[in-house]
Design an enzyme around this catalytic site. Structure first.
Site, mmCIF file in Angstrom:
data_model
loop_
_atom_site.group_PDB
_atom_site.id
_atom_site.type_symbol
_atom_site.label_atom_id
_atom_site.label_comp_id
_atom_site.label_asym_id
_atom_site.label_seq_id
_atom_site.Cartn_x
_atom_site.Cartn_y
_atom_site.Cartn_z
ATOM 1 N N GLY A 161 0.835 -1.194 0.000
ATOM 2 C CA GLY A 161 0.000 0.000 0.000
ATOM 3 C C GLY A 161 0.867 1.241 0.000
ATOM 4 N N GLY A 208 25.422 -8.603 19.304
ATOM 5 C CA GLY A 208 24.315 -7.986 20.035
ATOM 6 C C GLY A 208 23.714 -8.953 21.033
ATOM 7 N N GLY A 263 21.158 -8.595 22.911
ATOM 8 C CA GLY A 263 19.829 -8.092 23.264
ATOM 9 C C GLY A 263 18.848 -9.244 23.270
ATOM 10 N N VAL A 264 17.593 -8.905 23.029
ATOM 11 C CA VAL A 264 16.545 -9.923 23.145
ATOM 12 C C VAL A 264 16.718 -11.025 22.094
ATOM 13 C CG1 VAL A 264 14.100 -10.201 23.550
ATOM 14 C CG2 VAL A 264 15.089 -7.956 23.768
ATOM 15 N N GLY A 314 19.345 -4.519 16.914
ATOM 16 C CA GLY A 314 18.206 -3.620 16.929
ATOM 17 C C GLY A 314 17.505 -3.583 15.577
ATOM 18 N N ARG A 315 16.416 -2.844 15.514
ATOM 19 C CA ARG A 315 15.600 -2.803 14.304
ATOM 20 C C ARG A 315 15.297 -1.360 13.898
ATOM 21 N NH1 ARG A 315 13.560 -7.555 12.857
ATOM 22 N NH2 ARG A 315 11.651 -6.708 11.946
ATOM 23 N N ALA A 324 5.104 -6.690 20.274
ATOM 24 C CA ALA A 324 3.839 -6.994 19.610
ATOM 25 C C ALA A 324 2.656 -6.490 20.429
ATOM 26 C CB ALA A 324 3.736 -8.499 19.391
ATOM 27 N N HIS A 364 -1.516 -23.108 46.210
ATOM 28 C CA HIS A 364 -0.340 -23.858 46.630
ATOM 29 C C HIS A 364 -0.413 -25.274 46.086
ATOM 30 C CE1 HIS A 364 2.993 -25.266 49.057
ATOM 31 N NE2 HIS A 364 2.259 -26.325 49.352
HETATM 32 P P1 FAD Z 1 5.153 -5.843 11.890
HETATM 33 O O1 FAD Z 1 4.848 -7.055 12.656
HETATM 34 O O2 FAD Z 1 6.529 -5.666 11.376
HETATM 35 O O3 FAD Z 1 4.131 -5.848 10.669
HETATM 36 C C1 FAD Z 1 4.178 -4.919 9.648
HETATM 37 C C2 FAD Z 1 3.512 -5.514 8.421
HETATM 38 O O4 FAD Z 1 3.308 -4.496 7.464
HETATM 39 C C3 FAD Z 1 4.336 -6.595 7.726
HETATM 40 O O5 FAD Z 1 3.520 -7.687 7.402
HETATM 41 C C4 FAD Z 1 4.824 -5.901 6.456
HETATM 42 O O6 FAD Z 1 4.994 -6.787 5.377
HETATM 43 C C5 FAD Z 1 3.663 -4.973 6.189
HETATM 44 N N1 FAD Z 1 3.977 -3.802 5.364
HETATM 45 C C6 FAD Z 1 5.018 -2.944 5.525
HETATM 46 N N2 FAD Z 1 4.922 -1.936 4.609
HETATM 47 C C7 FAD Z 1 3.801 -2.193 3.898
HETATM 48 C C8 FAD Z 1 3.159 -1.521 2.830
HETATM 49 N N3 FAD Z 1 3.619 -0.377 2.343
HETATM 50 N N4 FAD Z 1 2.029 -2.073 2.324
HETATM 51 C C9 FAD Z 1 1.533 -3.225 2.817
HETATM 52 N N5 FAD Z 1 2.107 -3.904 3.833
HETATM 53 C C10 FAD Z 1 3.210 -3.380 4.353
HETATM 54 N N6 FAD Z 1 7.594 -8.952 20.405
HETATM 55 C C11 FAD Z 1 6.939 -9.416 21.489
HETATM 56 O O7 FAD Z 1 6.110 -8.703 22.063
HETATM 57 N N7 FAD Z 1 7.175 -10.678 21.963
HETATM 58 C C12 FAD Z 1 8.071 -11.503 21.383
HETATM 59 O O8 FAD Z 1 8.262 -12.629 21.840
HETATM 60 C C13 FAD Z 1 8.780 -11.030 20.255
HETATM 61 N N8 FAD Z 1 9.682 -11.812 19.643
HETATM 62 C C14 FAD Z 1 10.337 -11.354 18.549
HETATM 63 C C15 FAD Z 1 11.287 -12.173 17.952
HETATM 64 C C16 FAD Z 1 11.992 -11.730 16.849
HETATM 65 C C17 FAD Z 1 13.017 -12.641 16.221
HETATM 66 C C18 FAD Z 1 11.704 -10.442 16.308
HETATM 67 C C19 FAD Z 1 12.411 -9.952 15.081
HETATM 68 C C20 FAD Z 1 10.762 -9.620 16.890
HETATM 69 C C21 FAD Z 1 10.077 -10.066 18.024
HETATM 70 N N9 FAD Z 1 9.143 -9.261 18.670
HETATM 71 C C22 FAD Z 1 8.501 -9.725 19.779
HETATM 72 C C23 FAD Z 1 8.816 -7.904 18.181
HETATM 73 C C24 FAD Z 1 7.514 -7.942 17.355
HETATM 74 O O9 FAD Z 1 7.669 -8.846 16.294
HETATM 75 C C25 FAD Z 1 7.190 -6.560 16.834
HETATM 76 O O10 FAD Z 1 7.174 -5.632 17.887
HETATM 77 C C26 FAD Z 1 5.827 -6.556 16.157
HETATM 78 O O11 FAD Z 1 5.804 -7.464 15.082
HETATM 79 C C27 FAD Z 1 5.468 -5.162 15.665
HETATM 80 O O12 FAD Z 1 4.214 -5.202 15.052
HETATM 81 P P2 FAD Z 1 3.829 -4.179 13.895
HETATM 82 O O13 FAD Z 1 2.420 -4.508 13.531
HETATM 83 O O14 FAD Z 1 4.155 -2.816 14.301
HETATM 84 O O15 FAD Z 1 4.796 -4.507 12.679
HETATM 85 P P1 NAI Z 2 17.980 -5.143 21.138
HETATM 86 O O1 NAI Z 2 17.847 -3.675 21.132
HETATM 87 O O2 NAI Z 2 17.198 -5.948 22.103
HETATM 88 O O3 NAI Z 2 19.497 -5.553 21.360
HETATM 89 C C1 NAI Z 2 20.513 -5.088 20.524
HETATM 90 C C2 NAI Z 2 21.831 -5.249 21.247
HETATM 91 O O4 NAI Z 2 22.864 -5.060 20.314
HETATM 92 C C3 NAI Z 2 22.025 -4.218 22.357
HETATM 93 O O5 NAI Z 2 22.436 -4.864 23.534
HETATM 94 C C4 NAI Z 2 23.074 -3.294 21.798
HETATM 95 O O6 NAI Z 2 23.894 -2.715 22.791
HETATM 96 C C5 NAI Z 2 23.855 -4.238 20.906
HETATM 97 N N1 NAI Z 2 24.582 -3.583 19.826
HETATM 98 C C6 NAI Z 2 24.173 -2.562 19.046
HETATM 99 N N2 NAI Z 2 25.109 -2.247 18.143
HETATM 100 C C7 NAI Z 2 26.142 -3.090 18.340
HETATM 101 C C8 NAI Z 2 27.407 -3.275 17.725
HETATM 102 N N3 NAI Z 2 27.790 -2.521 16.713
HETATM 103 N N4 NAI Z 2 28.220 -4.237 18.199
HETATM 104 C C9 NAI Z 2 27.836 -5.038 19.233
HETATM 105 N N5 NAI Z 2 26.650 -4.894 19.864
HETATM 106 C C10 NAI Z 2 25.811 -3.952 19.414
HETATM 107 O O7 NAI Z 2 17.682 -5.570 19.626
HETATM 108 P P2 NAI Z 2 17.419 -6.993 18.964
HETATM 109 O O8 NAI Z 2 17.888 -8.096 19.835
HETATM 110 O O9 NAI Z 2 17.925 -6.883 17.584
HETATM 111 O O10 NAI Z 2 15.843 -7.056 18.915
HETATM 112 C C11 NAI Z 2 15.112 -6.012 18.301
HETATM 113 C C12 NAI Z 2 13.840 -5.771 19.030
HETATM 114 O O11 NAI Z 2 12.900 -6.799 18.742
HETATM 115 C C13 NAI Z 2 13.967 -5.796 20.550
HETATM 116 O O12 NAI Z 2 14.388 -4.567 21.060
HETATM 117 C C14 NAI Z 2 12.569 -6.084 20.955
HETATM 118 O O13 NAI Z 2 11.846 -4.895 20.965
HETATM 119 C C15 NAI Z 2 12.066 -6.983 19.849
HETATM 120 N N6 NAI Z 2 12.110 -8.374 20.304
HETATM 121 C C16 NAI Z 2 11.336 -8.724 21.364
HETATM 122 C C17 NAI Z 2 11.362 -10.001 21.846
HETATM 123 C C18 NAI Z 2 10.563 -10.335 23.039
HETATM 124 O O14 NAI Z 2 9.705 -9.545 23.403
HETATM 125 N N7 NAI Z 2 10.780 -11.480 23.662
HETATM 126 C C19 NAI Z 2 12.184 -11.052 21.220
HETATM 127 C C20 NAI Z 2 12.998 -10.540 20.147
HETATM 128 C C21 NAI Z 2 12.929 -9.263 19.703
#
Ligand code: FAD
Ligand code: NAI
Length: 475
Positions: free
Chosen positions: A122, A190, A192-193, A281-282, A330, A454
């Site tokens: 979109g 990294g 992180g999570v 990070g993202r 999410a 319990h």
């Molecule tokens: P997204 O889920 O990224 O969805 C965006 C959607 O929009 C996608 O389908 C994309 O294709 C679509 N889109 C983009 N641009 C367009 C366009 N122009 N037209 C049409 N469609 C488009 N969060 C948690 O809370 N718990 C977790 O356990 C967790 N685990 C994670 C594990 C990993 C490996 C990763 C990478 C992330 C994790 N997260 C987790 C983070 C979570 O995935 C995101 O915070 C969440 O998906 C954000 O939702 P959103 O709807 O903003 O975006």
């Molecule tokens: P993050 O922000 O959790 O961790 C990134 C880590 O990389 C940080 O500790 C940072 O200091 C480090 N870093 C950054 N630049 C670096 C470099 N140049 N060299 C070495 N280390 C470096 O990001 P991550 O793990 O990529 O996840 C992205 C996001 O996705 C999270 O912040 C979270 O919001 C979401 N997520 C949530 C999950 C959950 O809720 N369980 C699971 C996975 C992702």
């Protein structure tokens, strides 16, 4: 001819699809546009979360934990496992099935709620307060119009400068969830999570995992006491985490990846890995949205600029989830989606950023809500702390998982709960009680006075609340 709607949502991740469902529930003629494709090119709504995030990572975390239990954990229960094997194809296949069930579930929910679904990208064509025109570029090209637009286009993995993801050797979350052979040596940049969750998956399946983190502190955003405990437990499991490193040159060869870095002492180091996950990070995703074409304002970091109500600078255009400020979670995206749909309907949608829980699904899990001890100190807030170890919890002993603790932080004067921090079994589930308590502005005494079943892990929560007043019963 264009199709007209009251509300059009761009993006079908947790922020977008939930916003669309809530808007439809409120009586709006609603459409959701999402471009994610499954391997056959068909629609796969659910976004990052469903396709390459929350859901597949949790599926692999579960499978790999079962494997680890069968390899090392069952013996103490008197269960002897002989001929244990790993069928990684099947494990990945199961993960893909779980993902597909979720994709199909969302398509079903759209039908049930009469949300029109468009598969494609979109982008804004033009518009003003009276309505917007949005082009959908998919198998067919269509145009939709709507008075209200909710942008929920999510985020993408951030690459290191000059080191693009090839998803074969240098992996983002997408590649990290689809490795077809357990690497002997896996590097992760990294801690992180994602680094800790995906590092845990592949370590459990047999990889030697090295995690390289730039910051000097482990999980800097987590309560220090909990982070220290988590670091100790994860290191004991065999996850090698190096803090305070500076990443230098990264070279991907035919067979593996070499990472040059400086360690915390300033010494030059070289890591040789079969695969490298980069999880640093993202970044917000606004690719192809034509934000500039309609004057939709982004902030200096590329997020869509919104106010506290998720309103953008354009009238009747809203944005939610990872593409706007705030934690990339999410459930945060979902809450914003619901709140925006309700605001469009003239209701008072509300998201409380102080009570958004965080969970890291390692084993044990790490979960928290509210302020950390270091934040309270920095803010000069007078507080009381109470902790209770799972070692002293009967259910944890019976489970054979006594690692970690529950920690309460409460206001020194009013006893209002300011933060709850858990590292331990099922922390992801236990944290919900703390979120409810904080949402109702409960005191630690309120939790301490509530009857908890319990034997249950939740008794550790009650005991930590009792410990705030120095009257834990079982420790
Ligand atoms: P997204 O889920 O990224 O969805 C965006 C959607 O929009 C996608 O389908 C994309 O294709 C679509 N889109 C983009 N641009 C367009 C366009 N122009 N037209 C049409 N469609 C488009 N969060 C948690 O809370 N718990 C977790 O356990 C967790 N685990 C994670 C594990 C990993 C490996 C990763 C990478 C992330 C994790 N997260 C987790 C983070 C979570 O995935 C995101 O915070 C969440 O998906 C954000 O939702 P959103 O709807 O903003 O975006
Ligand atoms: P993050 O922000 O959790 O961790 C990134 C880590 O990389 C940080 O500790 C940072 O200091 C480090 N870093 C950054 N630049 C670096 C470099 N140049 N060299 C070495 N280390 C470096 O990001 P991550 O793990 O990529 O996840 C992205 C996001 O996705 C999270 O912040 C979270 O919001 C979401 N997520 C949530 C999950 C959950 O809720 N369980 C699971 C996975 C992702």
């Amino acid at each position: 001819m264009s199709k007209n709607f009251d509300v059009v949502v761009i993006g079908g991740g947790p922020g977008g699809y939930i916003a669309a469902i809530r808007a439809a529930q409120l009586g709006f003629n609603t459409a959701c546009i999402d471009e994610w494709k499954n391997e056959k090119g068909g629609p796969a709504p659910g976004g990052t979360c469903t396709n390459v995030g929350c859901i597949p990572s949790k599926a692999l975390l579960q499978s790999s934990e079962h494997y680890e239990h069968a390899s090392h954990g069952f013996a103490e229960h008197g269960i002897e496992v002989k001929g244990l094997g790993l069928n990684l194809d099947k494990m990945l296949g199961r993960k893909n099935t779980v993902v597909k069930q979720n994709n199909d579930g969302i398509l079903y929910l759209f039908k049930k709620n009469k949300v029109a679904f468009f598969h494609g990208r979109g982008s804004f064509v033009k518009g003003d307060a009276n309505g917007y025109e949005i082009k959908v570029a998919g198998a067919a090209e269509e145009t939709v119009t709507a008075k209200h637009v909710i942008v929920a286009t999510g985020s993408n993995a951030r690459a290191l400068p000059g080191v693009p993801f090839d998803e074969q050797l240098i992996l983002s979350n997408t590649g990290a969830l689809a490795i077809t052979e357990v690497p002997k040596k896996l590097g992760v940049i990294g801690a992180g999570v994602i680094g800790l969750e995906m590092g845990s998956v592949w370590r459990r399946l047999g990889a030697e995992v090295t995690v390289l983190e730039a910051l000097p502190a482990f999980l800097g955003a987590v309560d220090e006491q909990i982070a220290k405990e988590a670091q100790k437990l994860l290191t004991k499991q065999g996850l090698n985490v190096s803090l305070g490193v500076k990443i230098g040159e990264i070279k991907a060869g035919k067979k593996g990846v070499t990472v040059e870095y400086t360690d915390s002492k300033g010494d030059a180091q070289k890591g040789e890995f079969d695969k490298l996950i980069v999880s640093i990070g993202r970044t917000p995703n606004t690719i192809g949205l034509n934000a500039e074409g309609v004057g939709l304002k982004l902030d200096e970091r590329g997020f869509i600029a919104v106010d506290g109500d998720c309103k953008t600078n354009l009238p009747n255009v809203w944005a939610v989830g990872d593409v706007v400020r705030g934690p990339m979670l999410a459930h945060k995206a979902e809450e914003e989606g619901v709140a925006v749909a309700e605001r469009i309907a003239g209701q008072h949608g509300h998201v409380n950023f102080n009570t958004i829980p965080w969970v890291i699904y390692t084993s044990p899990e790490i979960a928290w809500v509210g302020k950390t001890e270091q934040q309270l100190k920095a803010e000069g807030v007078q507080y009381k702390a109470g902790t209770f170890p799972f070692l002293a919890n009967g259910r944890a002993r019976a489970l054979g998982d006594t690692s970690g603790m529950v920690k309460f932080l409460a206001d020194a004067k009013t006893d209002e709960i300011l933060g709850v921090h858990i590292v331990g079994p099922m922390a992801s589930e236990l944290i919900a009680e703390a979120v409810v308590a904080m949402e109702f502005r409960a005191s630690s005494e309120d939790i301490a006075r509530i009857c908890h079943a319990h034997p249950s892990l939740s008794e550790a929560t009650k005991e930590a609340a009792l410990a705030v007043d120095k009257r834990a019963l079982n420790f």
